[in-house]
Design a protein around this motif. Structure first.
Motif, PDB file in Angstrom:
ATOM      1  N   GLY A 149     -36.608  63.907  23.107  1.00  0.00           N
ATOM      2  CA  GLY A 149     -35.138  64.139  22.965  1.00  0.00           C
ATOM      3  C   GLY A 149     -34.582  63.071  23.499  1.00  0.00           C
ATOM      4  O   GLY A 149     -35.237  62.040  24.136  1.00  0.00           O
ATOM      5  N   SER A 150     -33.269  62.784  23.097  1.00  0.00           N
ATOM      6  CA  SER A 150     -32.467  61.560  23.821  1.00  0.00           C
ATOM      7  C   SER A 150     -32.697  60.980  25.186  1.00  0.00           C
ATOM      8  O   SER A 150     -32.799  60.209  25.788  1.00  0.00           O
ATOM      9  N   SER A 151     -32.738  62.139  25.887  1.00  0.00           N
ATOM     10  CA  SER A 151     -33.024  62.120  27.296  1.00  0.00           C
ATOM     11  C   SER A 151     -34.356  61.639  27.840  1.00  0.00           C
ATOM     12  O   SER A 151     -34.398  61.169  29.099  1.00  0.00           O
ATOM     13  N   ASN A 152     -35.261  61.611  26.889  1.00  0.00           N
ATOM     14  CA  ASN A 152     -36.410  61.392  27.686  1.00  0.00           C
ATOM     15  C   ASN A 152     -37.180  60.328  26.838  1.00  0.00           C
ATOM     16  O   ASN A 152     -38.589  60.011  26.752  1.00  0.00           O
ATOM     17  N   GLU A 153     -36.448  59.872  25.491  1.00  0.00           N
ATOM     18  CA  GLU A 153     -37.231  58.988  24.575  1.00  0.00           C
ATOM     19  C   GLU A 153     -37.885  58.028  25.163  1.00  0.00           C
ATOM     20  O   GLU A 153     -38.888  57.271  24.443  1.00  0.00           O
ATOM     21  N   LEU A 154     -37.116  57.108  25.971  1.00  0.00           N
ATOM     22  CA  LEU A 154     -37.516  55.870  26.278  1.00  0.00           C
ATOM     23  C   LEU A 154     -38.611  56.094  27.297  1.00  0.00           C
ATOM     24  O   LEU A 154     -39.837  55.376  27.015  1.00  0.00           O
ATOM     25  N   ALA A 155     -38.815  57.123  28.192  1.00  0.00           N
ATOM     26  CA  ALA A 155     -39.798  57.374  29.159  1.00  0.00           C
ATOM     27  C   ALA A 155     -41.016  57.665  28.144  1.00  0.00           C
ATOM     28  O   ALA A 155     -42.247  57.429  28.454  1.00  0.00           O
ATOM     29  N   HIS A 156     -40.855  58.484  27.204  1.00  0.00           N
ATOM     30  CA  HIS A 156     -41.898  58.970  26.593  1.00  0.00           C
ATOM     31  C   HIS A 156     -42.551  57.692  25.731  1.00  0.00           C
ATOM     32  O   HIS A 156     -43.692  57.658  25.634  1.00  0.00           O
ATOM     33  N   ALA A 157     -41.722  56.856  25.050  1.00  0.00           N
ATOM     34  CA  ALA A 157     -42.055  55.727  24.436  1.00  0.00           C
ATOM     35  C   ALA A 157     -43.049  54.639  25.479  1.00  0.00           C
ATOM     36  O   ALA A 157     -44.064  54.418  25.042  1.00  0.00           O
ATOM     37  N   ALA A 158     -42.560  54.679  26.522  1.00  0.00           N
ATOM     38  CA  ALA A 158     -43.255  53.676  27.421  1.00  0.00           C
ATOM     39  C   ALA A 158     -44.551  54.347  27.788  1.00  0.00           C
ATOM     40  O   ALA A 158     -45.742  53.736  28.005  1.00  0.00           O
ATOM     41  N   ALA A 159     -44.697  55.563  28.110  1.00  0.00           N
ATOM     42  CA  ALA A 159     -45.806  56.280  28.438  1.00  0.00           C
ATOM     43  C   ALA A 159     -46.704  56.211  27.379  1.00  0.00           C
ATOM     44  O   ALA A 159     -47.826  55.885  27.459  1.00  0.00           O
ATOM     45  N   GLN A 160     -46.354  56.414  25.965  1.00  0.00           N
ATOM     46  CA  GLN A 160     -47.269  56.352  24.921  1.00  0.00           C
ATOM     47  C   GLN A 160     -47.822  54.817  24.836  1.00  0.00           C
ATOM     48  O   GLN A 160     -49.057  54.851  24.843  1.00  0.00           O
ATOM     49  N   SER A 161     -46.918  53.873  25.214  1.00  0.00           N
ATOM     50  CA  SER A 161     -47.496  52.528  24.991  1.00  0.00           C
ATOM     51  C   SER A 161     -48.472  52.381  26.102  1.00  0.00           C
ATOM     52  O   SER A 161     -49.382  51.666  25.962  1.00  0.00           O
ATOM     53  N   VAL A 162     -48.125  52.825  27.294  1.00  0.00           N
ATOM     54  CA  VAL A 162     -49.262  52.570  28.217  1.00  0.00           C
ATOM     55  C   VAL A 162     -50.517  53.439  27.948  1.00  0.00           C
ATOM     56  O   VAL A 162     -51.790  52.711  28.095  1.00  0.00           O
ATOM     57  N   ALA A 163     -50.370  54.582  27.276  1.00  0.00           N
ATOM     58  CA  ALA A 163     -51.781  55.133  27.172  1.00  0.00           C
ATOM     59  C   ALA A 163     -52.428  54.666  25.996  1.00  0.00           C
ATOM     60  O   ALA A 163     -53.857  54.442  25.946  1.00  0.00           O
ATOM     61  N   ASN A 164     -51.630  53.915  24.921  1.00  0.00           N
ATOM     62  CA  ASN A 164     -52.299  53.188  24.148  1.00  0.00           C
ATOM     63  C   ASN A 164     -53.012  51.796  24.378  1.00  0.00           C
ATOM     64  O   ASN A 164     -54.119  51.459  24.001  1.00  0.00           O
ATOM     65  N   GLU A 165     -52.225  51.044  25.152  1.00  0.00           N
ATOM     66  CA  GLU A 165     -52.707  49.942  25.674  1.00  0.00           C
ATOM     67  C   GLU A 165     -52.393  49.566  27.218  1.00  0.00           C
ATOM     68  O   GLU A 165     -51.437  49.019  27.542  1.00  0.00           O
ATOM     69  N   PRO A 166     -53.318  50.179  28.100  1.00  0.00           N
ATOM     70  CA  PRO A 166     -53.105  50.117  29.325  1.00  0.00           C
ATOM     71  C   PRO A 166     -53.224  48.933  29.882  1.00  0.00           C
ATOM     72  O   PRO A 166     -54.332  48.019  29.554  1.00  0.00           O
ATOM     73  N   GLY A 167     -52.618  48.653  30.950  1.00  0.00           N
ATOM     74  CA  GLY A 167     -52.849  47.223  31.742  1.00  0.00           C
ATOM     75  C   GLY A 167     -52.331  46.073  30.777  1.00  0.00           C
ATOM     76  O   GLY A 167     -52.465  45.062  31.314  1.00  0.00           O
ATOM     77  N   THR A 168     -51.657  46.270  29.804  1.00  0.00           N
ATOM     78  CA  THR A 168     -50.941  45.018  29.256  1.00  0.00           C
ATOM     79  C   THR A 168     -49.436  44.934  29.245  1.00  0.00           C
ATOM     80  O   THR A 168     -49.160  44.311  30.189  1.00  0.00           O
ATOM     81  N   ARG A 169     -48.515  45.834  28.537  1.00  0.00           N
ATOM     82  CA  ARG A 169     -47.068  45.330  28.559  1.00  0.00           C
ATOM     83  C   ARG A 169     -46.468  45.884  29.578  1.00  0.00           C
ATOM     84  O   ARG A 169     -45.532  45.406  30.268  1.00  0.00           O
ATOM     85  N   TYR A 170     -46.607  47.105  29.857  1.00  0.00           N
ATOM     86  CA  TYR A 170     -45.648  47.806  30.848  1.00  0.00           C
ATOM     87  C   TYR A 170     -46.474  48.044  32.326  1.00  0.00           C
ATOM     88  O   TYR A 170     -47.087  49.402  32.392  1.00  0.00           O
ATOM     89  N   ASN A 171     -46.317  47.207  33.025  1.00  0.00           N
ATOM     90  CA  ASN A 171     -47.253  47.426  34.326  1.00  0.00           C
ATOM     91  C   ASN A 171     -46.548  46.731  35.383  1.00  0.00           C
ATOM     92  O   ASN A 171     -46.171  45.569  35.486  1.00  0.00           O
ATOM     93  N   PRO A 172     -46.159  47.516  36.480  1.00  0.00           N
ATOM     94  CA  PRO A 172     -46.540  49.143  36.447  1.00  0.00           C
ATOM     95  C   PRO A 172     -45.431  49.975  35.567  1.00  0.00           C
ATOM     96  O   PRO A 172     -44.385  49.235  35.125  1.00  0.00           O
ATOM     97  N   LEU A 173     -45.618  51.018  35.325  1.00  0.00           N
ATOM     98  CA  LEU A 173     -44.902  51.762  34.712  1.00  0.00           C
ATOM     99  C   LEU A 173     -44.268  52.791  35.851  1.00  0.00           C
ATOM    100  O   LEU A 173     -45.026  53.354  36.557  1.00  0.00           O
TER     101      LEU A 173
END
Ligand code: ADP
Ligand code: MG
Length: 477
Positions: A149-173
């Motif tokens: 939901g809007s309360s957690n969508e950014l965190a969710h998107a960042a977490a997914q991105s990390v799960a898909n491409e660990p160690g690349t864009r959002y480090n550390p999360l």
């Protein structure tokens, strides 16, 4: 030799007097001045570690020394030379240096053990089972089970991105937010996904990290500790706020962090507040955290709460009318764990009594609009938790035994009851089997004083407090 080199040499001379040769060789030797004018000298350093170290430890020495010679230069600026070979070498050196420091620390811990004569109790502290990588993961904490939901969508998107491409864009999360808003769920979703992809992951809570570190220090197992923490593709430390103020732990987090980061390994942290608000977090670590992606999770809005409840009903194979779901979502607003707790309570009641769920029943079960999942801490919970932590019996604490491995936990219990519950000294004495108020006061003073210098004691108290307030801990339920 030019002027700037002469100035810098004098600085080096001063520093050399203050530190050991290995330290000097590690940190200082490969530095040289690039430029100097009336106000500023620019120094080239081999790594960010060296820069941080010079800034943090030697700022004053350096400035004094420069002022003595030039009288005008007031500022030192460090430029990190980007030389990969050099920087991986300096990471190694950091580790070696850390070994020396940890050795020193270990010695001081051993020393304090000897003086406190409390070796039995303190040894017992660290016999708790260690986390092994994935054993703390819940398999229901997946992305599929996470409602966005809007309360957690950014965190969710960042977490997914990390799960898909660990160690690349959002480090550390770094995910922060209040209790029960899905932080642990999200980071375990990352872990669960990466485990499936055969990644090597390590998930620890900060108290497990702390006690593991202390354990390794005491038993001379630091190499093992480092190997375990540095051989991973993903390191998650949950509830990092608890390492605030614990220097040795922060140092090890910092080193582990740097090592993993340098090898493009993913690091994820959660906390109940942003890095800037963790009071005693040292600046180096703060700036490391801030160098990555920081996202928050907020209190979910009504629609999200409804969606979460529906999703949990499906998971639990339990059918609830929308009307009932709306009532629950109306009543419990600020904590998803409580939302789930309320649902569980309703399901249990229905299954036990075979009754129909009515809005009235829901109202009754959620008294005053709150289901308190926060543990209620009282004298008894403190006594039980302290006893469990030191592997003694609650009766031992209440007894008159003067044995150190009982007397010290007793003092800690007295201290905690005073600090957490604000009871009076005579009251505390009474509830601890009729001790004199002066005994309690002495215990409180002693622990308070010892806490300043006794690192092991500080760890014990942190771990006990964590247990006290951690609702999933069954000690007294
Ligand atoms: P935190 O770590 O922030 O204190 P948790 O991750 O432990 O919170 O979440 C508490 C409970 O609420 C867990 O059972 C989790 O599955 C659930 N939860 C929280 N947010 C969501 C969400 N958006 N969707 C589904 N379940 C959620
Ligand atoms: Mg959590």
């Amino acid at each position: 030799m030019d002027e700037k080199q002469r100035v810098w040499n004098s600085v080096l001379g001063e520093i050399e007097l203050n530190i050991s040769k290995p330290q000097f060789n590690t940190w200082i030797k490969n530095t040289y001045p690039i430029s100097m004018d009336e106000s500023e000298i620019v120094i080239c350093v081999p790594s960010a570690f060296t820069r941080d170290w010079l800034e943090n430890k030697f700022n004053l020495t350096i400035l004094n020394s420069i002022q003595k010679i030039t009288g005008s230069v007031k500022k030192v600026r460090y430029v990190v030379q980007n030389n990969p070979k050099q920087s991986s070498k300096s990471i190694k050196s950091v580790i070696n240096l850390k070994d020396q420091e940890l050795q020193a620390q270990k010695e001081s811990i051993t020393e304090s053990n000897n003086t406190s004569n409390n070796s039995q109790a303190e040894t017992n502290t660290f016999t708790r089972p260690k986390s092994t990588g994935t054993s703390l993961l819940k398999d229901t904490y997946t992305f599929e089970n996470f409602i966005v939901g809007s309360s957690n969508e950014l965190a969710h998107a960042a977490a997914q991105s990390v799960a898909n491409e660990p160690g690349t864009r959002y480090n550390p999360l770094f995910i922060y937010g209040g209790v029960g808003l899905g932080k642990t769920h999200l980071i375990q979703a990352i872990a669960n996904k990466l485990v499936k992809n055969n990644k090597n992951i390590l998930y620890v809570t900060s108290d497990v990290f702390i006690s593991d570190l202390m354990n390794s220090l005491k038993n001379g197992k630091m190499e093992d500790f480092k190997a375990r923490h540095r051989a991973v593709d993903l390191l998650i430390i949950d509830d990092i706020q608890f390492i605030g103020g614990k220097e040795a732990t922060q140092y090890e987090v910092f080193n582990t962090f740097n090592e993993l980061y340098a090898h493009n390994k993913q690091i994820v942290f959660t906390s109940d507040r942003p890095p800037s608000a963790i009071k005693t977090l040292n600046d180096r670590l703060k700036s490391r955290f801030e160098g990555g992606m920081i996202v928050d999770v907020a209190i979910p809005e009504f629609e999200t709460r409804v969606a979460i409840l529906k999703s949990k009903c499906i998971q639990k194979h339990f059918n609830l009318d929308d009307e009932i779901i709306y009532v629950i979502a109306e009543r419990i607003k600020s904590n998803v764990r409580e939302l789930e707790g309320a649902l569980n309570k309703i399901i249990a009641r229905v299954q036990l009594l075979n009754t129909k769920v009515t809005p009235e029943l829901v109202d009754k079960l959620i008294e005053g609009g709150q289901i308190h999942s926060q543990r209620i801490v009282n004298t008894d919970t403190i006594l039980n938790t302290v006893a469990e932590h030191f592997h003694i019996k609650k009766e031992d604490i209440l007894s008159k035994s003067r044995k150190k491995d009982i007397a010290v936990p007793r003092q800690i219990a007295m201290y905690l009851i005073r600090e957490e519950l604000k009871l009076t000294f005579p009251n505390i004495g009474e509830s601890l089997g009729g001790k004199d108020h002066s005994t309690v006061m002495h215990a409180w003073n002693k622990i308070k004083k010892d806490l300043v210098s006794n690192y092991t004691l500080e760890q014990d108290i942190t771990i006990i407090k964590n247990k006290l307030y951690n609702e999933e801990n069954p000690v007294n339920s």
